[in-house]
Design a protein around this motif. Structure first.
Motif, PDB file in Angstrom:
ATOM      1  N   LEU A  25     -80.386  50.475 -46.898  1.00 27.75           N
ATOM      2  CA  LEU A  25     -79.926  49.114 -47.963  1.00 27.75           C
ATOM      3  C   LEU A  25     -78.754  49.546 -48.981  1.00 27.75           C
ATOM      4  N   TYR A  26     -77.476  49.089 -48.654  1.00 25.58           N
ATOM      5  CA  TYR A  26     -76.586  49.820 -50.195  1.00 25.58           C
ATOM      6  C   TYR A  26     -76.597  48.872 -51.366  1.00 25.58           C
ATOM      7  N   PRO A  27     -76.336  48.961 -52.194  1.00 23.09           N
ATOM      8  CA  PRO A  27     -76.594  48.025 -53.495  1.00 23.09           C
ATOM      9  C   PRO A  27     -75.052  47.679 -54.007  1.00 23.09           C
ATOM     10  N   TYR A  28     -75.102  45.850 -54.155  1.00 17.68           N
ATOM     11  CA  TYR A  28     -74.605  44.944 -54.343  1.00 17.68           C
ATOM     12  C   TYR A  28     -74.841  44.093 -55.751  1.00 17.68           C
ATOM     13  N   ARG A  29     -73.553  43.961 -56.187  1.00 19.70           N
ATOM     14  CA  ARG A  29     -74.185  42.810 -57.092  1.00 19.70           C
ATOM     15  C   ARG A  29     -72.823  41.193 -56.839  1.00 19.70           C
ATOM     16  N   ILE A  30     -72.758  40.647 -56.629  1.00 27.30           N
ATOM     17  CA  ILE A  30     -72.044  39.571 -55.807  1.00 27.30           C
ATOM     18  C   ILE A  30     -71.801  38.768 -57.351  1.00 27.30           C
ATOM     19  N   TYR A  31     -70.542  38.295 -57.416  1.00 27.35           N
ATOM     20  CA  TYR A  31     -70.519  37.211 -58.917  1.00 27.35           C
ATOM     21  C   TYR A  31     -69.463  36.027 -58.072  1.00 27.35           C
ATOM     22  N   HIS A  32     -69.758  34.974 -58.507  1.00 24.77           N
ATOM     23  CA  HIS A  32     -68.699  33.781 -58.647  1.00 24.77           C
ATOM     24  C   HIS A  32     -68.648  33.587 -60.494  1.00 24.77           C
ATOM     25  N   ILE A  33     -66.881  33.669 -60.328  1.00 24.73           N
ATOM     26  CA  ILE A  33     -66.583  33.718 -61.269  1.00 24.73           C
ATOM     27  C   ILE A  33     -65.333  32.853 -62.158  1.00 24.73           C
ATOM     28  N   LYS A  34     -65.633  32.560 -62.449  1.00 20.83           N
ATOM     29  CA  LYS A  34     -64.476  31.385 -62.874  1.00 20.83           C
ATOM     30  C   LYS A  34     -63.327  31.302 -63.906  1.00 20.83           C
ATOM     31  N   LEU A  35     -61.947  31.089 -64.038  1.00 13.69           N
ATOM     32  CA  LEU A  35     -61.275  30.989 -65.034  1.00 13.69           C
ATOM     33  C   LEU A  35     -60.029  29.769 -64.916  1.00 13.69           C
ATOM     34  N   PHE A  36     -60.401  29.906 -66.469  1.00  8.61           N
ATOM     35  CA  PHE A  36     -59.806  28.873 -66.861  1.00  8.61           C
ATOM     36  C   PHE A  36     -58.474  28.915 -68.193  1.00  8.61           C
ATOM     37  N   TYR A  37     -57.617  28.586 -67.625  1.00  8.89           N
ATOM     38  CA  TYR A  37     -56.422  29.118 -67.913  1.00  8.89           C
ATOM     39  C   TYR A  37     -55.006  27.257 -68.601  1.00  8.89           C
ATOM     40  N   LYS A  41     -47.368  23.025 -72.346  1.00  7.35           N
ATOM     41  CA  LYS A  41     -46.480  21.875 -70.879  1.00  7.35           C
ATOM     42  C   LYS A  41     -46.704  21.798 -69.744  1.00  7.35           C
ATOM     43  N   MET A  42     -47.899  22.099 -69.100  1.00  9.63           N
ATOM     44  CA  MET A  42     -47.881  22.304 -67.494  1.00  9.63           C
ATOM     45  C   MET A  42     -49.368  21.652 -68.241  1.00  9.63           C
ATOM     46  N   SER A  43     -49.452  21.708 -66.517  1.00 12.15           N
ATOM     47  CA  SER A  43     -51.370  20.965 -66.596  1.00 12.15           C
ATOM     48  C   SER A  43     -52.200  22.068 -66.369  1.00 12.15           C
ATOM     49  N   ASP A  44     -53.634  22.203 -66.799  1.00 16.03           N
ATOM     50  CA  ASP A  44     -54.451  23.684 -67.136  1.00 16.03           C
ATOM     51  C   ASP A  44     -54.689  23.581 -65.845  1.00 16.03           C
ATOM     52  N   ARG A  45     -55.025  25.052 -65.854  1.00 11.72           N
ATOM     53  CA  ARG A  45     -55.328  25.540 -64.057  1.00 11.72           C
ATOM     54  C   ARG A  45     -56.636  26.316 -64.313  1.00 11.72           C
ATOM     55  N   VAL A  46     -57.903  25.805 -62.930  1.00  9.50           N
ATOM     56  CA  VAL A  46     -58.754  26.297 -63.190  1.00  9.50           C
ATOM     57  C   VAL A  46     -59.102  27.296 -61.405  1.00  9.50           C
ATOM     58  N   MET A  47     -59.433  28.170 -61.491  1.00  9.62           N
ATOM     59  CA  MET A  47     -59.455  29.304 -60.974  1.00  9.62           C
ATOM     60  C   MET A  47     -60.467  29.659 -60.617  1.00  9.62           C
ATOM     61  N   ASP A  48     -61.325  29.801 -59.230  1.00  6.11           N
ATOM     62  CA  ASP A  48     -62.375  30.670 -58.307  1.00  6.11           C
ATOM     63  C   ASP A  48     -62.634  31.835 -58.082  1.00  6.11           C
ATOM     64  N   TYR A  49     -62.997  32.847 -58.233  1.00  3.55           N
ATOM     65  CA  TYR A  49     -63.044  34.634 -57.958  1.00  3.55           C
ATOM     66  C   TYR A  49     -64.402  35.275 -57.534  1.00  3.55           C
ATOM     67  N   PHE A  50     -64.536  35.790 -56.719  1.00 10.41           N
ATOM     68  CA  PHE A  50     -65.588  36.292 -56.156  1.00 10.41           C
ATOM     69  C   PHE A  50     -65.503  37.966 -55.741  1.00 10.41           C
ATOM     70  N   ALA A  51     -65.930  38.066 -56.534  1.00 12.48           N
ATOM     71  CA  ALA A  51     -66.563  39.624 -57.092  1.00 12.48           C
ATOM     72  C   ALA A  51     -67.501  40.959 -56.281  1.00 12.48           C
ATOM     73  N   TYR A  52     -66.938  41.392 -55.161  1.00 11.27           N
ATOM     74  CA  TYR A  52     -68.638  42.036 -54.533  1.00 11.27           C
ATOM     75  C   TYR A  52     -67.709  43.264 -55.512  1.00 11.27           C
ATOM     76  N   VAL A  53     -68.963  43.797 -56.126  1.00 14.79           N
ATOM     77  CA  VAL A  53     -69.338  45.248 -56.498  1.00 14.79           C
ATOM     78  C   VAL A  53     -70.624  46.500 -56.412  1.00 14.79           C
ATOM     79  N   ASP A  54     -69.361  47.489 -55.981  1.00 16.26           N
ATOM     80  CA  ASP A  54     -70.346  48.361 -55.306  1.00 16.26           C
ATOM     81  C   ASP A  54     -71.153  49.392 -56.533  1.00 16.26           C
TER      82      ASP A  54
END
Length: 151
Positions: A25-37, A41-54
């Motif tokens: 079994l090989y170790p990882y940490r998995i993250y769901h991250i939201k970015l709020f921009y 003169k434009m609508s704000d933007r929210v993005m999802d990011y999924f990181a798999y850290v070795d």
């Protein structure tokens, strides 16, 4: 050695004779991250990011979501140790999300970053014999390597 209960990324690929296979079994940490921009003169933007850290080699891969997770009872000697702390893994995931997000969105402001979910999970690497040769197989990609070539 004792038995430990751990979370593993659900294997997609398995050896033909799974009963006679062993695994690491090989170790990882998995993250769901939201970015709020905020944007001018434009609508704000929210993005999802999924990181798999070795957590062994300290790299990060971007994912499409959090893979299915299963709970397994395993011998403790089948678990590879992590070479980084939980805080180092989180920092690496946030840095990766920040860099990716800044490539995708133009904003004058630094985004607000929120870690929505964090999971410690292990990737299964199968070790098995086939045609008198010992192989290692990645359970998520199905890639198979001769054990002797990995040394």
């Amino acid at each position: 050695m004792g038995i430990a209960t751990v979370k593993v990324m659900k294997p997609v690929f398995k050896p033909k004779d799974e009963r006679n296979a062993k695994f690491v079994l090989y170790p990882y940490r998995i993250y769901h991250i939201k970015l709020f921009y905020k944007r001018l003169k434009m609508s704000d933007r929210v993005m999802d990011y999924f990181a798999y850290v070795d957590c062994y080699r300290f790299g990060v891969e971007r994912g499409d979501g959090i893979i299915d997770i299963q709970e397994w009872k395993v011998p403790e000697d089948a678990i590879m140790p992590s070479n980084i702390t939980k805080e180092e893994a989180k920092q690496k995931a946030v840095e990766s999300a920040f860099n990716w997000g800044n490539l995708m969105v133009i904003s004058w402001w630094t985004p607000k970053v929120e870690v929505v979910k964090e999971v410690e999970a292990y990737k299964v690497f199968w070790i098995f014999k086939e045609d008198e040769e010992v192989y290692v197989m990645d359970s998520l990609t199905g890639d198979k390597f001769k054990f002797k070539d990995l040394m």
